[in-house]
Write an enzyme that holds these catalytic residues in place. Structure first.
Site, PDB file in Angstrom:
ATOM      1  N   ARG A  45       0.760  -1.257  -0.078  1.00 53.58           N
ATOM      2  CA  ARG A  45       0.026   0.008  -0.121  1.00 53.58           C
ATOM      3  C   ARG A  45       0.947   1.353  -0.033  1.00 53.58           C
ATOM      4  O   ARG A  45       2.163   1.169   0.242  1.00 53.58           O
ATOM      5  CB  ARG A  45      -0.762   0.079   1.209  1.00 53.58           C
ATOM      6  CG  ARG A  45      -0.349  -0.357   2.442  1.00 53.58           C
ATOM      7  CD  ARG A  45      -0.807   0.441   3.791  1.00 53.58           C
ATOM      8  NE  ARG A  45      -0.688   1.788   3.632  1.00 53.58           N
ATOM      9  CZ  ARG A  45       0.554   2.338   3.918  1.00 53.58           C
ATOM     10  NH1 ARG A  45       1.638   1.973   4.324  1.00 53.58           N
ATOM     11  NH2 ARG A  45       0.626   3.743   3.926  1.00 53.58           N
ATOM     12  N   GLY A  46       0.214   2.421  -0.205  1.00 55.40           N
ATOM     13  CA  GLY A  46       1.035   3.619  -0.303  1.00 55.40           C
ATOM     14  C   GLY A  46       0.949   4.041  -1.814  1.00 55.40           C
ATOM     15  O   GLY A  46       1.687   3.015  -2.420  1.00 55.40           O
ATOM     16  N   ALA A  47       0.838   5.136  -2.176  1.00 54.27           N
ATOM     17  CA  ALA A  47       0.965   5.501  -3.710  1.00 54.27           C
ATOM     18  C   ALA A  47       2.119   5.333  -4.423  1.00 54.27           C
ATOM     19  O   ALA A  47       1.983   4.544  -5.379  1.00 54.27           O
ATOM     20  CB  ALA A  47       0.286   6.990  -3.711  1.00 54.27           C
ATOM     21  N   ARG A  79      -7.480  -0.580  -6.976  1.00 50.75           N
ATOM     22  CA  ARG A  79      -7.829   0.426  -5.842  1.00 50.75           C
ATOM     23  C   ARG A  79      -8.013   1.530  -6.626  1.00 50.75           C
ATOM     24  O   ARG A  79      -6.891   1.827  -7.485  1.00 50.75           O
ATOM     25  CB  ARG A  79      -6.518   0.454  -4.869  1.00 50.75           C
ATOM     26  CG  ARG A  79      -6.618  -0.821  -4.018  1.00 50.75           C
ATOM     27  CD  ARG A  79      -5.723  -0.580  -2.752  1.00 50.75           C
ATOM     28  NE  ARG A  79      -6.529   0.330  -1.825  1.00 50.75           N
ATOM     29  CZ  ARG A  79      -5.759   0.970  -0.974  1.00 50.75           C
ATOM     30  NH1 ARG A  79      -4.636   1.094  -0.669  1.00 50.75           N
ATOM     31  NH2 ARG A  79      -6.711   1.883  -0.172  1.00 50.75           N
ATOM     32  N   GLN A 183      -2.837   2.097  10.438  1.00 53.93           N
ATOM     33  CA  GLN A 183      -1.349   2.049   9.795  1.00 53.93           C
ATOM     34  C   GLN A 183      -0.438   3.014  10.384  1.00 53.93           C
ATOM     35  O   GLN A 183       0.744   2.945  10.104  1.00 53.93           O
ATOM     36  CB  GLN A 183      -1.734   2.610   8.242  1.00 53.93           C
ATOM     37  CG  GLN A 183      -2.215   1.633   7.240  1.00 53.93           C
ATOM     38  CD  GLN A 183      -3.570   2.144   7.156  1.00 53.93           C
ATOM     39  OE1 GLN A 183      -4.296   2.278   8.302  1.00 53.93           O
ATOM     40  NE2 GLN A 183      -4.106   2.024   5.813  1.00 53.93           N
ATOM     41  N   ASP A 224      -2.408  10.361  -1.981  1.00 54.00           N
ATOM     42  CA  ASP A 224      -2.613   9.233  -2.940  1.00 54.00           C
ATOM     43  C   ASP A 224      -3.125   9.855  -4.263  1.00 54.00           C
ATOM     44  O   ASP A 224      -2.884   9.202  -5.396  1.00 54.00           O
ATOM     45  CB  ASP A 224      -3.821   8.299  -2.454  1.00 54.00           C
ATOM     46  CG  ASP A 224      -3.287   7.521  -1.306  1.00 54.00           C
ATOM     47  OD1 ASP A 224      -2.842   6.668  -1.585  1.00 54.00           O
ATOM     48  OD2 ASP A 224      -3.227   8.064  -0.163  1.00 54.00           O
ATOM     49  N   ASN A 234      -6.012  11.867   0.413  1.00 57.17           N
ATOM     50  CA  ASN A 234      -5.012  11.245   1.284  1.00 57.17           C
ATOM     51  C   ASN A 234      -6.090  10.240   2.235  1.00 57.17           C
ATOM     52  O   ASN A 234      -7.262  10.424   2.384  1.00 57.17           O
ATOM     53  CB  ASN A 234      -4.402  12.079   2.293  1.00 57.17           C
ATOM     54  CG  ASN A 234      -3.107  11.216   2.921  1.00 57.17           C
ATOM     55  OD1 ASN A 234      -2.337  10.457   2.144  1.00 57.17           O
ATOM     56  ND2 ASN A 234      -2.855  11.535   4.136  1.00 57.17           N
ATOM     57  N   LYS A 235      -5.297   9.550   3.169  1.00 59.14           N
ATOM     58  CA  LYS A 235      -6.168   8.780   4.062  1.00 59.14           C
ATOM     59  C   LYS A 235      -7.285   9.454   4.892  1.00 59.14           C
ATOM     60  O   LYS A 235      -7.141  10.549   5.248  1.00 59.14           O
ATOM     61  CB  LYS A 235      -5.140   8.130   5.106  1.00 59.14           C
ATOM     62  CG  LYS A 235      -5.801   7.169   6.208  1.00 59.14           C
ATOM     63  CD  LYS A 235      -6.346   5.956   5.306  1.00 59.14           C
ATOM     64  CE  LYS A 235      -6.919   4.976   6.644  1.00 59.14           C
ATOM     65  NZ  LYS A 235      -7.519   3.824   5.810  1.00 59.14           N
TER      66      LYS A 235
END
Length: 321
Positions: A45-47, A79, A183, A224, A234-235
């Site tokens: 995960r993570g852009a 995603r 996270q 992201d 973002n998250k």
């Protein structure tokens, strides 16, 4: 393993982020189906790391698939919010006419570039932070995970912490636990502990209180997807954090590689927001924590308007919408 995601022995090798911090475990993904599953369940995960996964997934498909473009579409849409996933896929696909080896070399080049670009972006952002925040040493607040685990091997927002910590300029990092998958508590705290950076984990709901108590000099987050006007996806929880920072006159700095900027979208209103499985909220470690039948709103991301952002910083420096 030096990198979060890499290629070895004809497989995509990733650190399984669902196992941390209890276990450091590597996954060897030998099929496109295995890679897509790892992306969907957030093992990777993570852009920026997703961009690498997209490119390496196409390299895998080029070696194993009868329909590479169909498999590439499966990867690109695994995603929807992070633009880097489809970007990595598209970049690798351009080399397909030259054969599987050319696709793999392009994917490997992307891995090296990601480390270099994130180091440059976070170095630029460190200077932005130092100019905006006179206090030394600094007390920083982060949300979600934007460190090595979210990239190929360095970090975006947390990369700023590495630069500042090396210079003795970090007093403490406040780490939002980051609901619902934690996270921050699981991954960011683990990274900070690995580097001996002083830190504390706090509930997401405590961030505004910490600002009110004068415990925060700057907020650092990744992204992201960034729209052309500087709106930032973002998250989930980032938007509320930015509102609180604005109210308390605290700089709010976004750090991401330029591949995260999506100039096809004029504003953040066009960003597709992924909604996750309800069980992420109604269950914890498989145990129900909400009554049966409870309805859930579980967006993975939110969009922070550019007016609330002090600076968006990429490897090219401060982004100008």
């Amino acid at each position: 393993m030096r990198r979060t995601i890499d290629w070895a022995d004809d497989a995509v090798v990733v650190i399984d982020q669902t196992a941390l911090p209890g276990e450091f475990r590597l996954l060897r993904l030998r099929t496109v189906g295995e890679l897509v599953d790892a992306v969907k369940r957030l093992a990777v995960r993570g852009a920026p790391a997703l961009g690498a996964a997209g490119a390496l997934g196409v390299a895998l498909a080029a070696r194993t698939s009868e329909d590479v473009e169909a498999d590439a579409e499966l990867i690109a849409t695994a995603r929807p919010t992070a633009v880097n996933l489809a970007w990595g896929v598209e970049r690798a696909l351009k080399k397909l006419p030259q054969g599987p080896d050319a696709v793999l070399e392009e994917a490997k080049a992307l891995l090296t570039e990601d480390e270099e670009l994130n180091k440059a972006a976070s170095e630029h952002a460190a200077e932005v932070v130092l100019r905006a925040c006179p206090r030394r040493p600094l007390r920083l607040l982060t949300h979600c995970n934007a460190g090595r685990l979210a990239t190929v091997g360095w970090g975006s927002a947390l990369g700023v912490v590495w630069h500042l910590h090396d210079r003795g300029l970090v007093e403490e990092v406040l780490v939002d636990e980051t609901r619902p998958l934690l996270q921050g508590a699981r991954l960011t705290a683990w990274e900070l502990a690995q580097e001996n950076v002083p830190h504390r984990v706090q509930p997401d709901g405590a961030a505004a209180a910490a600002m009110a108590k004068g415990m925060v000099d700057c907020v650092l987050v990744g992204a992201d997807r960034i729209a052309a006007n500087g709106d930032v996806a973002n998250k989930i929880g980032t938007y509320g954090l930015a509102i609180a920072a604005k109210h308390h006159d605290i700089p709010f700095v976004v750090v991401a590689p330029s591949s995260t900027v999506d100039t096809s979208l004029a504003t953040g209103a066009g960003i597709a927001i992924e909604e996750r499985d309800a069980r992420e909220l109604t269950h914890y470690a498989g145990t129900p924590i909400a009554p049966d039948g409870t309805r859930v709103f579980n967006p993975a991301f939110d969009v922070t308007p550019h007016e609330l952002v002090t600076a968006v910083v990429t490897e090219r420096g401060r982004y100008e919408p």
